[in-house]
Motif scaffolding. Structure first.
Motif, short mmCIF file in Angstrom:
data_model
loop_
_atom_site.label_atom_id
_atom_site.label_comp_id
_atom_site.label_asym_id
_atom_site.label_seq_id
_atom_site.Cartn_x
_atom_site.Cartn_y
_atom_site.Cartn_z
N THR A 68 0.69 -1.23 -0.03
CA THR A 68 0.05 -0.05 -0.02
C THR A 68 0.94 1.19 0.07
O THR A 68 0.59 2.18 -0.85
CB THR A 68 -0.89 0.00 1.12
OG1 THR A 68 -1.68 -1.36 1.33
CG2 THR A 68 -1.69 1.01 1.12
N ALA A 88 2.31 1.77 -3.49
CA ALA A 88 1.52 2.62 -4.21
C ALA A 88 0.98 4.18 -4.17
O ALA A 88 0.85 4.76 -4.90
CB ALA A 88 0.14 1.65 -4.34
N ARG A 103 0.18 6.63 -13.84
CA ARG A 103 -0.62 5.61 -13.80
C ARG A 103 -1.55 5.29 -15.13
O ARG A 103 -2.65 4.50 -15.17
CB ARG A 103 -1.68 6.53 -12.57
CG ARG A 103 -1.33 6.25 -11.16
CD ARG A 103 -2.22 7.06 -10.26
NE ARG A 103 -1.53 7.22 -9.12
CZ ARG A 103 -1.50 6.29 -8.22
NH1 ARG A 103 -2.21 5.22 -8.10
NH2 ARG A 103 -0.96 6.80 -6.96
N GLN A 153 -0.21 -2.49 -9.53
CA GLN A 153 -0.97 -3.53 -10.23
C GLN A 153 -2.20 -3.58 -10.82
O GLN A 153 -2.91 -4.04 -11.72
CB GLN A 153 -0.84 -4.93 -9.34
CG GLN A 153 0.77 -5.02 -9.35
CD GLN A 153 0.93 -6.48 -8.80
OE1 GLN A 153 0.61 -7.72 -9.43
NE2 GLN A 153 1.61 -6.47 -7.63
N PRO A 154 -2.99 -2.64 -9.88
CA PRO A 154 -4.57 -2.45 -10.55
C PRO A 154 -4.83 -1.89 -11.97
O PRO A 154 -5.88 -2.25 -12.53
CB PRO A 154 -5.22 -1.52 -9.52
CG PRO A 154 -4.32 -1.79 -8.21
CD PRO A 154 -2.90 -1.84 -8.89
N ARG A 155 -3.56 -1.43 -12.54
CA ARG A 155 -3.60 -1.05 -13.87
C ARG A 155 -3.70 -2.06 -14.71
O ARG A 155 -4.08 -2.03 -15.93
CB ARG A 155 -2.63 -0.12 -14.34
CG ARG A 155 -2.52 1.26 -13.37
CD ARG A 155 -1.06 1.62 -13.87
NE ARG A 155 -0.07 0.72 -13.34
CZ ARG A 155 0.57 0.33 -14.17
NH1 ARG A 155 0.76 0.46 -15.64
NH2 ARG A 155 1.47 -0.57 -13.87
N VAL A 214 -5.59 -7.72 -12.90
CA VAL A 214 -6.81 -7.16 -11.86
C VAL A 214 -7.99 -6.64 -12.73
O VAL A 214 -8.94 -6.84 -12.62
CB VAL A 214 -6.05 -6.24 -11.17
CG1 VAL A 214 -7.06 -5.50 -9.92
CG2 VAL A 214 -4.82 -6.63 -10.30
N ARG A 215 -7.29 -5.70 -13.80
CA ARG A 215 -8.36 -4.81 -14.27
C ARG A 215 -9.10 -5.45 -15.77
O ARG A 215 -9.97 -5.06 -16.25
CB ARG A 215 -8.04 -3.73 -14.87
CG ARG A 215 -7.69 -2.46 -14.00
CD ARG A 215 -9.16 -2.04 -13.46
NE ARG A 215 -9.44 -0.84 -14.15
CZ ARG A 215 -10.56 -0.09 -13.67
NH1 ARG A 215 -11.27 -0.65 -13.07
NH2 ARG A 215 -10.70 0.97 -14.57
N VAL A 224 -12.42 6.54 -10.89
CA VAL A 224 -11.44 5.26 -10.50
C VAL A 224 -10.79 5.22 -9.04
O VAL A 224 -10.33 6.19 -8.88
CB VAL A 224 -10.58 4.61 -11.74
CG1 VAL A 224 -9.83 3.39 -11.20
CG2 VAL A 224 -11.04 4.81 -12.94
N GLU A 273 -8.46 3.14 -6.45
CA GLU A 273 -7.42 1.97 -6.62
C GLU A 273 -7.27 1.89 -5.20
O GLU A 273 -6.88 2.71 -4.30
CB GLU A 273 -6.33 2.44 -7.26
CG GLU A 273 -6.19 2.34 -8.99
CD GLU A 273 -4.99 2.54 -9.46
OE1 GLU A 273 -4.13 2.60 -9.02
OE2 GLU A 273 -5.31 3.19 -10.86
N SER A 274 -6.86 0.61 -4.68
CA SER A 274 -6.10 0.20 -3.55
C SER A 274 -4.97 -0.83 -4.03
O SER A 274 -4.72 -0.54 -5.50
CB SER A 274 -7.10 -0.83 -2.80
OG SER A 274 -7.37 -1.97 -3.50
N ALA A 289 -6.67 -3.93 -5.80
CA ALA A 289 -7.83 -3.61 -6.79
C ALA A 289 -7.91 -2.30 -7.25
O ALA A 289 -7.32 -1.42 -6.75
CB ALA A 289 -8.95 -4.22 -6.05
N ALA A 290 -8.79 -2.22 -8.33
CA ALA A 290 -9.36 -0.87 -9.03
C ALA A 290 -10.57 -1.06 -9.09
O ALA A 290 -10.98 -1.97 -9.38
CB ALA A 290 -8.37 -0.61 -10.15
#
Lengths: 482, 443, 125
Positions: free
Chosen positions: A471, A474, B283, B307-309, B313-314, C57, C59-60, C63-64
Motif C-alpha cells: 500500500t 502505491a 498511472r 498492479q490494479p492497472r 486485476v483490471r 476510478v 485504486e487500492s 484492486a481498482a
C-alpha cells in the motif's frame, strides 16, 4: 541492500573501449548534444559482478527450488537449449539480412528453425498453420483477436462481442478489449467449467467469438467443448483456444480436433523455455484453413528446391505485429525441446504433469477445502477458506509459510471465482520425492494453522525481506532513483 | 524420458494412491476428442540434437562485416552481461509475484527503470515492453488515454518497421493516424504544425530518425503542448550517451528499442521495448512497474506496484494486455549500463559517431557516391546515393563478405539508389577502408 | 452501514441531494471491499456525468474499481483533498471522503436509487 547507483565511486571505471584509430571527426552541432553525462554508476567490473551476483541470490528459480506456481508451468529448462541458443551462428545473425537480395540464402539455418517449429506445432495442435511472431502469450492473444476481427471484416460481419468465461486469465478480456471488442463474461457452473446454459443465452448474432482456456484455470477439462464450438460456429463466430495450459493434454488431445479456429501457445510454458523473471516469452498463434490468409506477414515458406524464404505477399493479412520473425532464440529453444522429446516424450509430459497434480490433490484434500472435486489436469486449486474460518489464516499466510519451508508458493487469489484460492501446478519434471516434501510442508502448515496461527502470520522469516508494504509502495510512488 | 523425474515404479505408486489408472486420469476427455494424429519423430539425444543444430547454425552466414543498422545494431557486448543473465536464479524465475523470493529480479528492474530515466531525462519508466515497435503503439494508446483524443501524427522519418506495426495495431480502433512526409531527412515541421489541432492526442517522432539524422524537437514539443497534445519520442539508447535528451526537448513519453544495450542481434529477438514518461502520467502507463517500499521490519524492499492497472486485476479495462514482458533483457540492459558506466557509455556513443563520420567522409569521396540529404547532422547512420539501384549493389557486396547497408527503396518511394549505412564502435578503420574499396569497385 | 437521508446505487455509490445539486461518494461497504485506498482518479470539474456510467476510478494496492454516476449531471466541484489523502474514503466515506458535487440535469434519475433501508436490504441479499 544498496542500489547499484549508491555503490558508485567517483572516477572509478572498468570498461575499456577499443582505442579509436580514426581521427576524432564527430560532426554534430553542439546544441544537439546533451548538456551533462547521464548519471550512470562508476564501478569496477568486480563491483558490477558482485552486485548482480548478490541480487541473483535473492531470487528463487526453478533451478533452486520447487516452483508450483499455478498456470505458469514452471518446469525445468534444459541447459542444452541455452547452450545452442548461444552459438554465434544464431546469436550474431542480423534480422535484416533476409530482406537484402540474396541475403535470405545467408540465413537458411535460422529460417529452417522457424519453418520446422511451425510444422511441429501444426502436428501437436492439429492446426493448419502458425505465425511464430508473437513475442509473448498475451501478444499471441492480441494477434488472434486481430485475426478474428479481420475475418469478420472480410466477411462483412458486424460483430462486436467476445464471450469469455469468468475463470479465464486476465489477459483474455484485456486482449479482446485491446483489439476493439466488447467482452461478455460467462459464469462457471457448480462443476467448475463454463456454464453451458449461460453460454446458450449469450450466443447471438453480435457474437464475434469465444475465448476459452481448456483445461481451465481450475485445472478442469470441459467435457462439452465440442458442443461449445458448434454453438459459436452456428452464428459464424470464431473459437479461440488459450493454449496456456496445453501441457496437460499435449500428445493426448489437440485443440484443432476439438473444433477451435485459433490457438495460441506459450513456448515458455509447455515447451520448457525459461521464464526469465517475467519474459522473454513466445506466443505462436495457429489457425485452421479458413483463417490462414489472415496470419501476419511475413511467413517462412519452403521452396521446391528445399530452400527457405520469406513470403510477404498476403493481401488479407492483418499486417506486421512484430519487427521480425518473433523471439527467435525462444523459438529455437522450444524447437530443441520438441526434437529431444519426440512424440512419446511429449505424451509422457502430459501424463506426469497430470499425475503429479492429481497426486497432490488426493493427498491434500483432507487438509484443505477442494472447491471442485474430481480429477484435475495439470493443476489443482484448493481454497484456504477452512483455515480462514477456523483460525483466521489466509491463503497469503500459507504462501508465506511455504517460503520458510523452501518452496515457492502456488499462485494465490487466482482464479478469483475461488475465495482464498491456492492454485498448484507441479509440472512433470518434479519427482515424487519433491512432491511428497511439498505435501508434507502443506500438511504441517495446515496443522500449524490450528496450533500456532500467529507463527504463520509472522512468516516468512528466512528471506531477505518479509511482507513488504504494498500500500505504501502505491501511495508514495518511488519507481526510479533519480 | 528426458526431463521427467518419476520412475515407472513411482508412477505406479502414485496412481495407486490416487486409485486410478493413467488412462482414467485422462478419462475426462471424451473419447472422440482424443488426438486424431500425433506423428512426430522419435526424440533425439543431447548429442544428436547438438550435432543437428550445429549444422543448422553453420548454414547462417555470420562472417559478413556488418554495416546494417536500421534500428538493430551490432554493438560490442562485454562478457559480464552474458555471465550475469546466465545465472539461473534470474533466468529460471518468473514474474516476481512473491516479493520475498524475487528481490533480485525486483531490485534489478527498479535499477533498470532508474537507468532508463537517467538516460532519457524522464521521471518514470516501466519494467519493459516487447520491442521498440510495440512500445510506440503502447505509447500512442497511453497518450490517447491521457488526452482523451483520437488523432495522432507520425512523421515518416520514424522507423518504417514500427510504422507498419502501428498500422496493424490501430486498424480496428477508432484512431486516426496522420502521416507527414519528412523534409530533407528531417521531421516535416510545416506539415506537422498544419495537422496539429485540438483533436491531436500525440505527435510521434524519432531521434536519431530512421535516416540517422539528428534533430531537436523542442519547438514541436511546445507546439504540441499548446494544443494539449503530447510528444512521443522514440530514441536509440546508445546515442543518448552524447545526444540531447528527450526530457530536455520536452517529450512526454519516450520509447525505444533497447537491443543495443547488451543484447545480441539473434535474428530479431528477444529484444526489449523501453518506455519512460513524466511522473504525472505514470498511472496511465502500460506494463509492470517495480517500486520501492519497506518491509514489515522497516527494511528496504521492492515490489510490483500499481498492479490494479494491469490485466490480471483490471481484465478488460486494463491499460494494456501485456503480461510477460522482457524482464531478462531488462537485466541485460542494466548490467550493460552499469558496466559501461557514466564514462563508458559516452565514449561508446562518441566512438560510433566518430567512426560514422569518418566512413561518411571516406565513402563520399568515391566518384558518383553522394550524400542523399543536405543535412550533415547524423549520429552513426547516414544515407548515400549510388549511381545505380542500391539492392543490386548491396547484393554484389554481400558476395564480397560485406553487409554494406540497407536499401531504402524497400520503404521509401524515389529512393531506389539510396542505401542506409550504419557504423558502430565495433567497425575498424580497416573494415571501413575495405567497404570503400569494394563499393568503388562494384559500381 | 448506510446513512439515513442518502440515496444509494447497486454499485455502492451514495448521493446526497440538496435542491438541484448532489454530493456523490462511495459507500462504507465499497471502501471495505477495496481495502486501503491508494489513489483516486477524479472527474474534471465541468464534465458531464451520465447516470450509471463510470466517472472515476478508485485504486487500492490490490484492486481498482470504477465509480458509477448515481445521477446525471454536471460536475461543479471535486474533492481535491483526495488527490493527496485518498485514505479519507476509508476513514470517512460519507463526509470528508466525498468524491464530487454535481448539478443534477435529470431529476427523474432519483427514481432508480434506493434509500438507506432498501440499500441495507440489498446488501443482505
Amino acid at each position: 541492500m544498496k542500489l547499484i547507483f549508491e555503490k558508485s565511486v567517483k572516477g572509478r571505471k572498468s570498461f575499456q573501449i577499443t582505442k579509436n584509430e580514426v581521427v576524432k571527426s564527430i560532426n554534430i552541432k553542439p546544441e544537439l548534444l546533451r548538456k551533462e553525462n547521464a548519471i550512470l554508476p562508476e564501478l569496477s567490473e568486480l563491483d558490477v559482478v558482485r552486485h548482480f551476483t548478490e541480487l541473483s541470490r535473492r531470487n528463487f528459480g526453478v533451478d533452486t527450488n520447487f516452483y508450483p506456481l499455478g498456470s505458469c508451468t514452471m518446469k525445468y529448462n534444459p541447459k542444452v537449449a541455452e547452450l545452442i541458443a548461444s552459438y554465434t551462428g544464431f546469436a550474431k545473425l542480423h534480422p535484416l539480412l533476409p530482406q537484402l537480395r540474396i541475403g535470405g540464402m545467408l540465413t537458411q539455418g535460422a529460417l529452417q528453425v522457424i519453418y520446422d517449429t511451425d510444422m511441429l506445432l501444426r502436428e501437436i495442435t492439429g492446426m493448419a498453420g502458425f505465425t511464430m511472431q508473437p513475442l509473448a502469450g498475451a501478444h499471441g492473444e492480441l494477434t488472434g483477436m486481430m485475426i478474428m476481427a479481420a475475418y469478420h471484416n472480410d466477411k462483412g460481419n458486424d460483430k462486436k462481442t467476445v464471450l469469455i468465461p469468468d475463470s479465464s486469465h486476465g489477459t483474455n478480456p484485456a486482449s479482446a478489449a485491446t483489439a476493439g471488442f466488447k467482452v461478455k463474461s460467462i459464469k462457471t457452473n457448480q462443476y467448475g467449467v463454463m456454464d453451458l446454459e449461460s453460454l446458450k443465452d449469450a450466443v447471438n448474432d453480435d457474437v464475434a467469438g469465444l475465448m476459452l482456456t481448456c483445461p481451465n484455470t481450475l485445472g478442469l477439462f470441459n467435457p462439452h467443448i465440442r458442443e461449445i464450438c458448434d454453438l459459436i460456429h452456428s452464428v459464424d463466430g470464431i473459437t479461440y483456444y488459450d493454449g496456456a495450459n496445453l501441457n496437460a493434454i499435449i500428445g493426448k488431445a489437440r485443440p484443432g480436433d476439438f473444433g477451435f479456429d485459433i490457438v495460441h501457445l506459450n513456448l515458455h510454458k509447455t515447451f520448457a523455455t525459461p521464464h526469465g523473471g517475467g519474459g522473454p516469452g513466445s506466443g505462436p498463434v495457429g489457425v485452421n484453413e479458413k483463417l490462414l490468409e489472415y496470419l501476419p506477414v511475413s511467413v517462412v515458406v519452403k521452396r521446391k528446391d528445399g530452400t527457405y524464404s520469406l513470403q510477404y505477399d498476403k493481401p488479407k493479412s492483418i499486417g506486421y505485429i512484430a519487427p521480425f520473425y518473433g523471439n527467435f532464440s525462444v523459438i529455437l529453444k522450444a524447437y530443441i525441446y520438441i526434437l529431444m522429446l519426440g512424440a512419446k516424450g511429449l505424451q509422457r509430459v502430459a501424463e506426469n504433469a497430470v499425475l503429479n497434480a492429481n497426486y497432490i490433490r488426493e493427498k491434500l484434500k483432507k487438509y484443505y477445502h477442494l472447491p471442485y472435486e474430481g480429477i484435475c489436469k495439470h493443476e489443482c486449486v484448493f481454497s484456504a477458506s477452512k483455515q480462514l474460518q477456523e483460525n483466521g489464516i489466509h491463503a497469503i499466510d500459507i504462501a508465506k509459510a511455504l517460503i520458510d519451508k523452501g518452496f515457492h508458493p502456488p499462485t494465490v487469489y487466482f482464479p478469483s471465482i475461488v475465495k482464498e484460492a491456492m492454485m498448484i501446478e507441479p509440472t512433470e519434471t518434479e519427482s515424487k520425492e519433491t512432491i511428497d516434501a511439498f505435501i508434507n510442508a502443506m500438511i504441517e502448515i495446515a496443522q500449524l494453522a490450528k496450533s500456532d496461527p500467529e507463527k504463520l502470520k509472522a512468516a516468512p522469516t528466512t528471506t531477505p525481506i518479509s511482507r513488504p508494504d504494498e500500500t505504501a509502495a502505491a501511495k508514495n510512488l518511488d519507481i526510479a532513483n533519480l | 524420458m528426458p526431463f521427467i523425474s518419476n520412475t515407472p515404479q513411482q508412477q505406479k505408486q502414485m496412481l495407486a494412491e490416487i486409485g486410478l489408472s493413467m488412462d482414467e486420469l485422462f478419462g475426462d476427455i471424451p473419447k472422440e476428442l482424443m488426438a486424431k494424429s500425433f506423428e512426430l519423430k522419435e526424440g533425439l539425444s543431447e548429442q544428436q540434437v547438438r550435432n543437428q543444430l550445429t549444422e543448422l547454425a553453420s548454414k547462417n552466414s555470420i562472417g559478413l562485416t556488418c554495416f546494417l543498422g536500421g534500428g538493430f545494431y551490432d554493438h560490442f557486448i562485454p562478457a559480464v552481461v552474458q555471465a550475469i543473465v546466465s545465472r539461473s536464479e534470474f533466468y529460471t524465475a518468473y514474474t516476481p509475484y512473491q516479493p520475498e523470493l524475487s528481490q533480485g529480479t525486483l531490485q534489478s528492474i527498479y535499477e533498470y527503470q532508474s537507468a532508463i530515466c537517467r538516460l532519457t531525462d524522464m521521471e518514470a519508466a516501466n519494467a519493459s515492453l516487447y520491442d521498440g515497435g510495440t512500445a510506440i503503439y503502447e505509447a500512442i494508446m497511453m497518450a490517447l488515454r491521457i488526452t482523451k483524443r483520437n488523432k495522432v501524427i507520425i512523421d515518416n522519418s520514424v522507423n518504417p518497421i514500427y510504422r507498419v506495426m502501428v498500422d496493424t495495431y490501430t486498424r480496428n480502433l477508432k484512431i486516426e493516424l496522420q502521416q507527414t512526409e519528412n523534409k530533407e531527412g528531417l521531421a516535416n515541421r510545416e506539415q506537422i504544425l498544419e495537422k496539429l489541432d485540438e483533436e491531436t492526442g500525440a505527435v510521434i517522432l524519432q531521434n536519431p530518425n530512421f535516416f540517422g539524422c539528428i534533430d531537436d524537437f523542442t519547438d514541436i514539443a511546445q507546439a504540441a503542448h499548446e494544443k494539449g497534445a503530447l510528444l512521443i519520442l522514440s530514441c536509440y539508447p546508445i546515442s543518448l550517451g552524447i545526444l540531447k535528451t528527450p526530457g530536455d526537448m520536452g517529450a512526454d513519453i519516450v520509447t525505444g528499442e533497447g537491443q543495443s544495450l547488451g543484447m545480441p542481434l539473434c535474428f530479431g529477438g528477444p529484444y526489449i521495448g523501453f518506455m519512460a514518461s513524466r511522473k504525472k502520467f505514470v498511472r496511465k502507463m502500460p506494463g509492470r512497474i517495480a517500486g520501492q517500499t519497506k518491509d514489515q521490519n522497516g527494511k528496504r524492499a521492492f515490489v510490483l506496484t500499481l498492479q490494479p492497472r494491469e490485466q490480471h486485476v483490471r481484465r478488460a479495462k486494463a491499460t494494456s494486455n501485456i503480461c510477460s514482458n522482457e524482464a531478462l533483457c531488462a537485466l541485460s540492459a542494466i548490467v550493460y549500463l552499469s558496466l559501461l558506466g557514466k564514462q563508458g557509455l559516452k565514449e561508446t556513443a562518441q566512438c560510433c559517431a566518430d567512426k560514422a563520420s569518418y566512413a561518411y567522409q571516406r565513402l563520399t569521396k568515391i566518384p558518383n557516391v553522394k550524400p542523399h540529404f543536405k543535412t550533415n547532422w547524423f549520429f552513426n547512420e547516414f544515407v548515400l546515393d549510388l549511381p545505380s539501384e542500391a539492392p543490386e549493389v548491396i547484393a554484389r557486396l554481400i558476395e564480397r563478405g560485406l553487409a554494406a547497408g540497407f536499401p531504402l527503396s524497400r520503404y521509401y518511394k524515389g529512393m531506389e539508389n539510396s542505401m542506409l549505412i550504419c557504423v558502430t564502435e565495433q567497425r575498424t578503420k580497416q573494415e571501413i577502408g575495405i567497404l570503400a574499396e569494394n563499393l568503388e569497385s562494384v559500381l | 452501514m448506510a446513512v439515513e437521508g442518502l440515496l444509494y446505487t447497486k454499485e455502492h455509490e451514495w448521493a446526497k441531494i440538496e435542491g438541484n445539486s448532489a454530493t456523490i461518494g462511495i459507500t462504507d461497504y465499497a471502501q471495505q471491499q477495496l481495502g486501503e485506498i491508494t489513489f483516486v482518479e477524479l472527474p474534471e470539474a465541468g464534465s458531464q456525468l451520465q447516470q450509471s456510467e463510470e466517472f472515476a476510478v478508485i485504486e487500492s494496492s490490490k484492486a481498482a474499481s470504477d465509480v458509477y454516476a448515481p445521477l446525471s449531471g454536471k460536475v461543479t466541484e471535486i474533492n481535491s483533498r483526495l488527490e493527496t489523502e485518498p485514505e479519507l474514503i476509508n476513514n470517512d466515506c460519507y463526509n470528508s471522503g466525498w468524491v464530487c458535487k454535481i448539478e443534477i440535469t435529470d431529476k427523474k434519475g432519483v427514481e432508480n436509487l434506493m434509500n438507506a433501508k432498501q440499500y441495507e436490504q440489498f446488501l443482505k441479499e
